[in-house]
Design a protein around this motif. Sequence first.
Motif, PDB file in Angstrom:
ATOM      1  N   LEU A 273       0.742  -0.962  -0.062  1.00  0.00           N
ATOM      2  CA  LEU A 273      -0.020  -0.018  -0.235  1.00  0.00           C
ATOM      3  C   LEU A 273       0.954   1.350   0.006  1.00  0.00           C
ATOM      4  O   LEU A 273       0.437   2.314  -0.193  1.00  0.00           O
ATOM      5  CB  LEU A 273      -0.938  -0.057   1.317  1.00  0.00           C
ATOM      6  CG  LEU A 273      -1.998  -1.227   1.418  1.00  0.00           C
ATOM      7  CD1 LEU A 273      -2.838  -0.834   2.438  1.00  0.00           C
ATOM      8  CD2 LEU A 273      -2.675  -1.059   0.155  1.00  0.00           C
ATOM      9  N   LEU A 274       2.254   0.925   0.379  1.00  0.00           N
ATOM     10  CA  LEU A 274       3.137   2.299   0.580  1.00  0.00           C
ATOM     11  C   LEU A 274       4.334   2.015   0.013  1.00  0.00           C
ATOM     12  O   LEU A 274       4.889   1.085   0.761  1.00  0.00           O
ATOM     13  CB  LEU A 274       2.918   2.937   1.845  1.00  0.00           C
ATOM     14  CG  LEU A 274       3.618   3.960   2.380  1.00  0.00           C
ATOM     15  CD1 LEU A 274       3.320   5.394   1.345  1.00  0.00           C
ATOM     16  CD2 LEU A 274       3.493   4.643   3.610  1.00  0.00           C
ATOM     17  N   GLN A 275       4.879   2.588  -0.811  1.00  0.00           N
ATOM     18  CA  GLN A 275       6.687   2.661  -1.252  1.00  0.00           C
ATOM     19  C   GLN A 275       7.001   3.913  -0.437  1.00  0.00           C
ATOM     20  O   GLN A 275       6.421   5.319  -0.398  1.00  0.00           O
ATOM     21  CB  GLN A 275       6.732   2.885  -2.498  1.00  0.00           C
ATOM     22  CG  GLN A 275       6.998   1.263  -3.400  1.00  0.00           C
ATOM     23  CD  GLN A 275       6.933   1.704  -4.583  1.00  0.00           C
ATOM     24  OE1 GLN A 275       5.963   2.263  -5.390  1.00  0.00           O
ATOM     25  NE2 GLN A 275       8.310   1.569  -5.002  1.00  0.00           N
ATOM     26  N   ILE A 276       8.133   3.586   0.368  1.00  0.00           N
ATOM     27  CA  ILE A 276       8.802   4.866   1.070  1.00  0.00           C
ATOM     28  C   ILE A 276      10.200   4.787   1.096  1.00  0.00           C
ATOM     29  O   ILE A 276      10.877   3.771   1.275  1.00  0.00           O
ATOM     30  CB  ILE A 276       8.149   5.090   2.588  1.00  0.00           C
ATOM     31  CG1 ILE A 276       8.503   6.357   2.914  1.00  0.00           C
ATOM     32  CG2 ILE A 276       8.545   3.964   3.359  1.00  0.00           C
ATOM     33  CD1 ILE A 276       7.424   6.814   4.264  1.00  0.00           C
ATOM     34  N   VAL A 277      10.860   5.948   0.566  1.00  0.00           N
ATOM     35  CA  VAL A 277      12.363   5.873   0.593  1.00  0.00           C
ATOM     36  C   VAL A 277      12.714   6.913   1.577  1.00  0.00           C
ATOM     37  O   VAL A 277      12.398   8.139   1.612  1.00  0.00           O
ATOM     38  CB  VAL A 277      12.851   6.226  -0.884  1.00  0.00           C
ATOM     39  CG1 VAL A 277      14.392   6.333  -0.805  1.00  0.00           C
ATOM     40  CG2 VAL A 277      12.317   5.113  -1.941  1.00  0.00           C
ATOM     41  N   LEU A 278      13.728   6.646   2.634  1.00  0.00           N
ATOM     42  CA  LEU A 278      14.347   7.681   3.652  1.00  0.00           C
ATOM     43  C   LEU A 278      15.338   8.342   2.813  1.00  0.00           C
ATOM     44  O   LEU A 278      16.346   7.992   2.558  1.00  0.00           O
ATOM     45  CB  LEU A 278      14.785   7.068   4.528  1.00  0.00           C
ATOM     46  CG  LEU A 278      15.237   7.846   5.918  1.00  0.00           C
ATOM     47  CD1 LEU A 278      14.225   8.709   6.322  1.00  0.00           C
ATOM     48  CD2 LEU A 278      15.556   6.637   7.150  1.00  0.00           C
ATOM     49  N   LEU A 279      15.200   9.678   2.690  1.00  0.00           N
ATOM     50  CA  LEU A 279      16.116  10.826   2.071  1.00  0.00           C
ATOM     51  C   LEU A 279      17.018  11.402   3.139  1.00  0.00           C
ATOM     52  O   LEU A 279      18.266  11.266   3.181  1.00  0.00           O
ATOM     53  CB  LEU A 279      15.538  11.949   1.266  1.00  0.00           C
ATOM     54  CG  LEU A 279      14.917  11.350   0.142  1.00  0.00           C
ATOM     55  CD1 LEU A 279      14.219  12.646  -0.581  1.00  0.00           C
ATOM     56  CD2 LEU A 279      15.814  10.681  -1.126  1.00  0.00           C
TER      57      LEU A 279
ATOM     58  N   CYS B 222       8.499  16.238  -6.544  1.00  0.00           N
ATOM     59  CA  CYS B 222       8.882  14.649  -7.080  1.00  0.00           C
ATOM     60  C   CYS B 222      10.157  14.533  -7.690  1.00  0.00           C
ATOM     61  O   CYS B 222      11.112  15.418  -7.714  1.00  0.00           O
ATOM     62  CB  CYS B 222       8.011  14.545  -8.466  1.00  0.00           C
ATOM     63  SG  CYS B 222       6.244  14.531  -8.292  1.00  0.00           S
ATOM     64  N   LEU B 223      10.606  13.497  -7.351  1.00  0.00           N
ATOM     65  CA  LEU B 223      12.168  12.653  -7.876  1.00  0.00           C
ATOM     66  C   LEU B 223      12.086  11.344  -7.940  1.00  0.00           C
ATOM     67  O   LEU B 223      11.358  10.549  -7.218  1.00  0.00           O
ATOM     68  CB  LEU B 223      13.057  13.085  -6.437  1.00  0.00           C
ATOM     69  CG  LEU B 223      14.416  12.568  -6.761  1.00  0.00           C
ATOM     70  CD1 LEU B 223      15.004  13.445  -7.766  1.00  0.00           C
ATOM     71  CD2 LEU B 223      15.056  12.843  -5.529  1.00  0.00           C
ATOM     72  N   GLN B 224      12.195  10.923  -9.006  1.00  0.00           N
ATOM     73  CA  GLN B 224      12.395   9.478  -9.471  1.00  0.00           C
ATOM     74  C   GLN B 224      10.899   8.825  -9.676  1.00  0.00           C
ATOM     75  O   GLN B 224      10.717   7.591  -9.285  1.00  0.00           O
ATOM     76  CB  GLN B 224      13.219   8.820  -8.859  1.00  0.00           C
ATOM     77  CG  GLN B 224      14.823   8.952  -8.914  1.00  0.00           C
ATOM     78  CD  GLN B 224      15.805   8.476  -8.118  1.00  0.00           C
ATOM     79  OE1 GLN B 224      15.382   7.452  -7.369  1.00  0.00           O
ATOM     80  NE2 GLN B 224      17.092   8.541  -8.240  1.00  0.00           N
ATOM     81  N   GLY B 225       9.827   9.573  -9.830  1.00  0.00           N
ATOM     82  CA  GLY B 225       8.716   9.209 -10.168  1.00  0.00           C
ATOM     83  C   GLY B 225       7.996   8.978  -8.577  1.00  0.00           C
ATOM     84  O   GLY B 225       6.880   8.496  -8.557  1.00  0.00           O
ATOM     85  N   LEU B 226       8.470   9.492  -7.634  1.00  0.00           N
ATOM     86  CA  LEU B 226       7.955   9.390  -6.241  1.00  0.00           C
ATOM     87  C   LEU B 226       7.904  10.764  -5.631  1.00  0.00           C
ATOM     88  O   LEU B 226       8.346  11.772  -6.090  1.00  0.00           O
ATOM     89  CB  LEU B 226       9.000   8.721  -5.221  1.00  0.00           C
ATOM     90  CG  LEU B 226       9.181   7.167  -5.644  1.00  0.00           C
ATOM     91  CD1 LEU B 226      10.108   6.487  -4.551  1.00  0.00           C
ATOM     92  CD2 LEU B 226       7.960   6.225  -5.827  1.00  0.00           C
ATOM     93  N   SER B 227       6.948  10.804  -4.691  1.00  0.00           N
ATOM     94  CA  SER B 227       6.556  12.431  -4.255  1.00  0.00           C
ATOM     95  C   SER B 227       7.572  12.634  -3.107  1.00  0.00           C
ATOM     96  O   SER B 227       7.692  11.693  -2.416  1.00  0.00           O
ATOM     97  CB  SER B 227       5.238  12.443  -3.685  1.00  0.00           C
ATOM     98  OG  SER B 227       4.306  12.063  -5.042  1.00  0.00           O
ATOM     99  N   LEU B 228       7.882  13.686  -2.958  1.00  0.00           N
ATOM    100  CA  LEU B 228       8.427  14.224  -1.817  1.00  0.00           C
ATOM    101  C   LEU B 228       7.705  14.927  -0.575  1.00  0.00           C
ATOM    102  O   LEU B 228       6.883  15.633  -0.763  1.00  0.00           O
ATOM    103  CB  LEU B 228       9.458  15.341  -2.113  1.00  0.00           C
ATOM    104  CG  LEU B 228      10.634  15.997  -1.126  1.00  0.00           C
ATOM    105  CD1 LEU B 228      11.377  14.843  -0.625  1.00  0.00           C
ATOM    106  CD2 LEU B 228      11.294  17.203  -1.652  1.00  0.00           C
TER     107      LEU B 228
ATOM    108  N   LEU C  84      10.598  10.183   0.126  1.00  0.00           N
ATOM    109  CA  LEU C  84       9.996   9.818  -1.046  1.00  0.00           C
ATOM    110  C   LEU C  84       9.020   8.874  -0.956  1.00  0.00           C
ATOM    111  O   LEU C  84       9.461   7.653  -0.108  1.00  0.00           O
ATOM    112  CB  LEU C  84      10.946   9.651  -2.220  1.00  0.00           C
ATOM    113  CG  LEU C  84      12.051  10.713  -2.595  1.00  0.00           C
ATOM    114  CD1 LEU C  84      12.730   9.965  -3.591  1.00  0.00           C
ATOM    115  CD2 LEU C  84      11.414  11.815  -3.414  1.00  0.00           C
ATOM    116  N   PHE C  85       7.744   8.954  -1.442  1.00  0.00           N
ATOM    117  CA  PHE C  85       6.793   7.984  -1.181  1.00  0.00           C
ATOM    118  C   PHE C  85       5.924   7.701  -2.247  1.00  0.00           C
ATOM    119  O   PHE C  85       5.695   8.786  -3.481  1.00  0.00           O
ATOM    120  CB  PHE C  85       5.899   8.461   0.014  1.00  0.00           C
ATOM    121  CG  PHE C  85       4.771   9.572  -0.148  1.00  0.00           C
ATOM    122  CD1 PHE C  85       3.590   9.010  -0.397  1.00  0.00           C
ATOM    123  CD2 PHE C  85       5.070  10.711  -0.298  1.00  0.00           C
ATOM    124  CE1 PHE C  85       2.423   9.971  -0.805  1.00  0.00           C
ATOM    125  CE2 PHE C  85       4.201  11.803  -0.589  1.00  0.00           C
ATOM    126  CZ  PHE C  85       2.852  11.431  -0.702  1.00  0.00           C
TER     127      PHE C  85
END
Length: 565
Positions: free
Chosen positions: A461-467, A554-560, A500-501
């Motif tokens: 349900l959620l993709q998340i990348v810690l920046l 946005c960055l790499q297709g994900l929302s900031l 990013l999510f």
Amino acid sequence: MSTENPRKWRFTWEAQSHVPNLRLFIFDSYTRPSVQCQNLKVHLNPSQSLVLVSWFEELEVSLRVPTPRVLVDPESPVSFRAFDDHIEVKLVLLLPVDHPIVSSFDSVLNLSEGRENAVFDALKPLEMDSDLKSLSSSGGVHFYCRSCSFKLTKSPLRHFVEMPSVDWREVADNWFGTCCCSFGGISEKLVTGYAKSYTCAEGICQLSFTTLTLCKDDLVEWKSRDQVGCQPSDSGADINGDNGFGEASLDSRSQCGGVITCDDPSEETQASDREKFMHFKNENIAGKFRCGVNEEETNDDASSCLLPESDLPKNVPSAPGCCDHEKSHVLNHIDEDHTHHVSETKETKANQKCLLNGFLGNVFMVRSFNRSVDVEWIEYVCPQCSSLLGAYPYGNGYAPVDSGVRLFKCYISTCMPVGGSGDLFRAYTLERMFTNQLLESAKDESSYRTVVKDVKTKSPLLQIVLLNPNSWSCAGYCVDAESDTGPVSSMYLHPVIKVLFSDCSNSTESQSRMIEEWETKNLADEVFMLTRQLKELIKSLVSRKDLLPASYSCLQGLSLSSMRR
């Protein structure tokens, strides 16, 4: 004039830990500052904690932006620039925002009264050790629903202990090894013994960072998803087997109370009988009984040696024949009656086998390595307003498996009024709890990519990348410098993480496959959460997207976005 409603201009302050710089973003939804904001000027007014921004757009536009409570260097020049969708201002700090002097700045100036209390609660780190000490020294605590103030507990809880680590199997293996030919056997015995002995006892509350585990009998109103009924006894079953004794009463037809039937299917009676039987088993069988009769004089037909009635479950009579002194003899008596075979060397009871798979792991965020396939997590809601309060484990026909209901700290209060100064959990929010767990996971696994899945459907349900785990931020609306000359509210930088999510809740089957491929390719961490929690988190992430200009969205297709920690 285009500034008749200056509140359309938003601002966001942002800083990084250990970096002595402070950035300000000023933007609205449709102005192009690089073209429309001519003769841009920025002036710092330290005495009023303000930044004054002005430019010409047909007429002069002047905005006031409050500065947060930080130590700005007034001697350093202010740099600024107009971009296509925002104005950026940079200030130089005397000290980084996370410096201890800055952290204690407000307390030194005695500014922690009134409205600021809530701010300081939000800045205070969440600490389980502090919670444990505060609860233990309280003299008794009731728990309330944060949404409707409904009292959840029957009586004040006074006994609080730390929830055992979910890594106890790994710890045992590290100490004794895993080889059964050496000390590995000790490791297995420790693990199995822990699983057998674990239970949620009435009157005792177990704490973890995110949850409180209460015995269901401590709750004012308890209803499982479906009131699980008893199953008829089976002459081939044993008490430590799949049928178990946890949800049944003891039948008086057995000489030693060994037959398990469904004489009283009510949840309350079953729970009471279970507790008494556990007391009987643990206290009276674990050693020699003091019967007042010599061992030589005892035999299978002896009637003068009886267990004290006070130590027996209510439905178990003081039956003649239960007279052996040794624990093994008592267990053998049950075997001879051809009821249920009881032995300490038997396998762990079915409803406790789930413990061996680590299901006791943090249900707030279940890690993939301690998610048990034998357990389904069921939402526990407020009996009055149906707000989500926590969850309980369902498995092997038992609900809860271990009699324990997990309440999430972000949904409950320890006093009335809810959120008052005496509420020990007032600083807990879903967002902060999730953020801290995410940081802990990243630290343990060295993974900054996570896929959060529904704990029931297992769907992502959620993709998340810690920046950036060490950011500070605050936001608000600009004030018209000409029409409003009154004092500006104080601003406080809050610790946040930048992420990013991607909201995957409406993903198609092909998109879900792409997420799975992304997870595998990037060695992303996999965690599971309840549906309602995930939806609330996604809503928060979406709302925080607007705190920065569109060029940063946005960055790499994900929302900031960002989340409070």
